[in-house]
Design a protein around this motif. Structure first.
Motif, PDB file in Angstrom:
ATOM      1  N   MET A   1       0.848  -1.176   0.000  1.00 46.07           N
ATOM      2  CA  MET A   1       0.000   0.000   0.000  1.00 46.07           C
ATOM      3  C   MET A   1       0.890   1.234   0.000  1.00 46.07           C
ATOM      4  O   MET A   1       1.846   1.305   0.765  1.00 46.07           O
ATOM      5  CB  MET A   1      -0.912  -0.002   1.220  1.00 46.07           C
ATOM      6  CG  MET A   1      -1.641   1.318   1.375  1.00 46.07           C
ATOM      7  SD  MET A   1      -3.027   1.340   2.486  1.00 46.07           S
ATOM      8  CE  MET A   1      -4.131   0.200   1.736  1.00 46.07           C
ATOM      9  N   ILE A   2       0.521   2.197  -0.834  1.00 43.93           N
ATOM     10  CA  ILE A   2       1.236   3.466  -0.885  1.00 43.93           C
ATOM     11  C   ILE A   2       0.527   4.448   0.045  1.00 43.93           C
ATOM     12  O   ILE A   2      -0.690   4.636  -0.050  1.00 43.93           O
ATOM     13  CB  ILE A   2       1.288   4.018  -2.316  1.00 43.93           C
ATOM     14  CG1 ILE A   2       2.050   3.056  -3.229  1.00 43.93           C
ATOM     15  CG2 ILE A   2       1.925   5.401  -2.327  1.00 43.93           C
ATOM     16  CD1 ILE A   2       2.020   3.432  -4.695  1.00 43.93           C
ATOM     17  N   ILE A   3       1.287   5.037   0.954  1.00 41.64           N
ATOM     18  CA  ILE A   3       0.752   6.038   1.877  1.00 41.64           C
ATOM     19  C   ILE A   3       1.581   7.302   1.693  1.00 41.64           C
ATOM     20  O   ILE A   3       2.806   7.265   1.814  1.00 41.64           O
ATOM     21  CB  ILE A   3       0.838   5.550   3.334  1.00 41.64           C
ATOM     22  CG1 ILE A   3       0.035   4.253   3.509  1.00 41.64           C
ATOM     23  CG2 ILE A   3       0.347   6.627   4.299  1.00 41.64           C
ATOM     24  CD1 ILE A   3       0.182   3.611   4.874  1.00 41.64           C
ATOM     25  N   THR A   4       0.918   8.419   1.391  1.00 44.95           N
ATOM     26  CA  THR A   4       1.644   9.650   1.109  1.00 44.95           C
ATOM     27  C   THR A   4       0.893  10.882   1.600  1.00 44.95           C
ATOM     28  O   THR A   4      -0.334  10.863   1.716  1.00 44.95           O
ATOM     29  CB  THR A   4       1.927   9.779  -0.406  1.00 44.95           C
ATOM     30  OG1 THR A   4       2.685  10.960  -0.659  1.00 44.95           O
ATOM     31  CG2 THR A   4       0.649   9.832  -1.214  1.00 44.95           C
ATOM     32  N   THR A   5       1.647  11.924   1.861  1.00 45.55           N
ATOM     33  CA  THR A   5       1.041  13.193   2.268  1.00 45.55           C
ATOM     34  C   THR A   5       0.583  14.008   1.065  1.00 45.55           C
ATOM     35  O   THR A   5      -0.156  14.980   1.226  1.00 45.55           O
ATOM     36  CB  THR A   5       2.045  14.034   3.084  1.00 45.55           C
ATOM     37  OG1 THR A   5       3.202  14.265   2.285  1.00 45.55           O
ATOM     38  CG2 THR A   5       2.426  13.331   4.372  1.00 45.55           C
ATOM     39  N   THR A   6       1.004  13.620  -0.118  1.00 46.86           N
ATOM     40  CA  THR A   6       0.653  14.366  -1.323  1.00 46.86           C
ATOM     41  C   THR A   6      -0.742  13.990  -1.819  1.00 46.86           C
ATOM     42  O   THR A   6      -1.246  12.910  -1.506  1.00 46.86           O
ATOM     43  CB  THR A   6       1.687  14.109  -2.444  1.00 46.86           C
ATOM     44  OG1 THR A   6       1.696  12.709  -2.753  1.00 46.86           O
ATOM     45  CG2 THR A   6       3.077  14.547  -2.013  1.00 46.86           C
ATOM     46  N   PRO A   7      -1.369  14.859  -2.616  1.00 48.11           N
ATOM     47  CA  PRO A   7      -2.717  14.554  -3.119  1.00 48.11           C
ATOM     48  C   PRO A   7      -2.718  13.625  -4.335  1.00 48.11           C
ATOM     49  O   PRO A   7      -3.771  13.175  -4.764  1.00 48.11           O
ATOM     50  CB  PRO A   7      -3.277  15.928  -3.483  1.00 48.11           C
ATOM     51  CG  PRO A   7      -2.071  16.742  -3.815  1.00 48.11           C
ATOM     52  CD  PRO A   7      -0.978  16.238  -2.909  1.00 48.11           C
ATOM     53  N   THR A   8      -1.538  13.347  -4.897  1.00 50.92           N
ATOM     54  CA  THR A   8      -1.420  12.447  -6.039  1.00 50.92           C
ATOM     55  C   THR A   8      -0.209  11.541  -5.827  1.00 50.92           C
ATOM     56  O   THR A   8       0.641  11.818  -4.987  1.00 50.92           O
ATOM     57  CB  THR A   8      -1.232  13.224  -7.359  1.00 50.92           C
ATOM     58  OG1 THR A   8      -0.034  14.006  -7.262  1.00 50.92           O
ATOM     59  CG2 THR A   8      -2.417  14.140  -7.647  1.00 50.92           C
ATOM     60  N   ILE A   9      -0.146  10.497  -6.644  1.00 51.78           N
ATOM     61  CA  ILE A   9       0.988   9.586  -6.601  1.00 51.78           C
ATOM     62  C   ILE A   9       1.549   9.513  -8.013  1.00 51.78           C
ATOM     63  O   ILE A   9       0.847   9.109  -8.952  1.00 51.78           O
ATOM     64  CB  ILE A   9       0.573   8.186  -6.099  1.00 51.78           C
ATOM     65  CG1 ILE A   9       0.021   8.295  -4.677  1.00 51.78           C
ATOM     66  CG2 ILE A   9       1.758   7.226  -6.147  1.00 51.78           C
ATOM     67  CD1 ILE A   9      -0.619   7.029  -4.160  1.00 51.78           C
ATOM     68  N   GLU A  10       2.787   9.917  -8.165  1.00 54.00           N
ATOM     69  CA  GLU A  10       3.411   9.942  -9.486  1.00 54.00           C
ATOM     70  C   GLU A  10       3.366   8.559 -10.129  1.00 54.00           C
ATOM     71  O   GLU A  10       3.718   7.553  -9.519  1.00 54.00           O
ATOM     72  CB  GLU A  10       4.864  10.407  -9.358  1.00 54.00           C
ATOM     73  CG  GLU A  10       5.531  10.629 -10.695  1.00 54.00           C
ATOM     74  CD  GLU A  10       6.921  11.236 -10.561  1.00 54.00           C
ATOM     75  OE1 GLU A  10       7.670  11.142 -11.529  1.00 54.00           O
ATOM     76  OE2 GLU A  10       7.247  11.780  -9.491  1.00 54.00           O
ATOM     77  N   GLY A  11       2.902   8.540 -11.377  1.00 55.31           N
ATOM     78  CA  GLY A  11       2.835   7.289 -12.120  1.00 55.31           C
ATOM     79  C   GLY A  11       1.604   6.452 -11.835  1.00 55.31           C
ATOM     80  O   GLY A  11       1.452   5.375 -12.391  1.00 55.31           O
ATOM     81  N   LYS A  12       0.744   6.913 -10.963  1.00 53.75           N
ATOM     82  CA  LYS A  12      -0.478   6.179 -10.612  1.00 53.75           C
ATOM     83  C   LYS A  12      -1.690   7.083 -10.819  1.00 53.75           C
ATOM     84  O   LYS A  12      -1.617   8.299 -10.646  1.00 53.75           O
ATOM     85  CB  LYS A  12      -0.457   5.731  -9.141  1.00 53.75           C
ATOM     86  CG  LYS A  12       0.697   4.832  -8.774  1.00 53.75           C
ATOM     87  CD  LYS A  12       0.471   3.440  -9.282  1.00 53.75           C
ATOM     88  CE  LYS A  12       1.577   2.522  -8.781  1.00 53.75           C
ATOM     89  NZ  LYS A  12       1.398   1.168  -9.249  1.00 53.75           N
ATOM     90  N   ALA A  74      -9.140  -0.354  -0.422  1.00 47.53           N
ATOM     91  CA  ALA A  74      -8.184   0.612  -0.966  1.00 47.53           C
ATOM     92  C   ALA A  74      -6.802  -0.014  -1.094  1.00 47.53           C
ATOM     93  O   ALA A  74      -6.470  -0.959  -0.391  1.00 47.53           O
ATOM     94  CB  ALA A  74      -8.113   1.838  -0.060  1.00 47.53           C
ATOM     95  N   ASP A  75      -6.015   0.544  -2.014  1.00 50.22           N
ATOM     96  CA  ASP A  75      -4.616   0.136  -2.106  1.00 50.22           C
ATOM     97  C   ASP A  75      -3.679   1.331  -2.029  1.00 50.22           C
ATOM     98  O   ASP A  75      -2.503   1.247  -2.346  1.00 50.22           O
ATOM     99  CB  ASP A  75      -4.339  -0.707  -3.352  1.00 50.22           C
ATOM    100  CG  ASP A  75      -4.821  -0.062  -4.635  1.00 50.22           C
ATOM    101  OD1 ASP A  75      -5.177   1.130  -4.618  1.00 50.22           O
ATOM    102  OD2 ASP A  75      -4.829  -0.751  -5.661  1.00 50.22           O
ATOM    103  N   GLY A  76      -4.218   2.459  -1.562  1.00 53.30           N
ATOM    104  CA  GLY A  76      -3.416   3.649  -1.336  1.00 53.30           C
ATOM    105  C   GLY A  76      -4.143   4.602  -0.402  1.00 53.30           C
ATOM    106  O   GLY A  76      -5.370   4.529  -0.243  1.00 53.30           O
ATOM    107  N   ILE A  77      -3.357   5.477   0.238  1.00 50.30           N
ATOM    108  CA  ILE A  77      -3.928   6.545   1.067  1.00 50.30           C
ATOM    109  C   ILE A  77      -3.188   7.821   0.682  1.00 50.30           C
ATOM    110  O   ILE A  77      -1.964   7.879   0.745  1.00 50.30           O
ATOM    111  CB  ILE A  77      -3.769   6.277   2.577  1.00 50.30           C
ATOM    112  CG1 ILE A  77      -4.351   4.918   2.957  1.00 50.30           C
ATOM    113  CG2 ILE A  77      -4.434   7.402   3.381  1.00 50.30           C
ATOM    114  CD1 ILE A  77      -4.067   4.505   4.395  1.00 50.30           C
TER     115      ILE A  77
END
Length: 107
Positions: A1-12, A74-77
């Motif tokens: 799972m990708i967890i990030t503070t950004t509103p988008t995920i590069e390449g996804k 979900a697979d990301g946050i």
């Protein structure tokens, strides 16, 4: 799972929103921790006792948030935010850590 503070995920690409998820942890700073921290405060330096407690609480809140996102499929946050609050009498008895973000399906 990708967890990030950004509103988008590069390449996804976000292909679906599953909802806002939270993870909450409340830890007590017990008598022994207070004594150790008191010595650090008196002599100066970092309080590894409190730092360890904060790290454990933060990791626990992130894990709880992730578990709730997985339960929603979900697979990301994205847009993760972590808040720290001191609660209790005299303002120094307990520490609350809250992690929140948007659970998403990624493509």
């Amino acid at each position: 799972m990708i967890i990030t503070t950004t509103p988008t995920i590069e390449g996804k690409n976000v292909t679906g929103y599953r909802g806002i998820v939270f993870g909450e942890i409340i830890i007590g700073m017990n008598f022994l921790k207070d004594i150790a921290a008191g010595f650090t405060n008196f002599f100066g330096g970092r309080s590894s006792t409190y730092e360890k407690g904060l790290i454990e609480a933060r990791e626990g809140a992130l894990k709880e948030m992730q578990d709730r996102a997985v339960a929603l499929g979900a697979d990301g946050i994205i847009g993760v935010k972590i808040d720290y609050e001191v609660i209790g009498a005299n303002g120094n008895n307990m520490m609350m850590v809250i992690a929140s973000g948007t659970a998403v399906k990624l493509g």
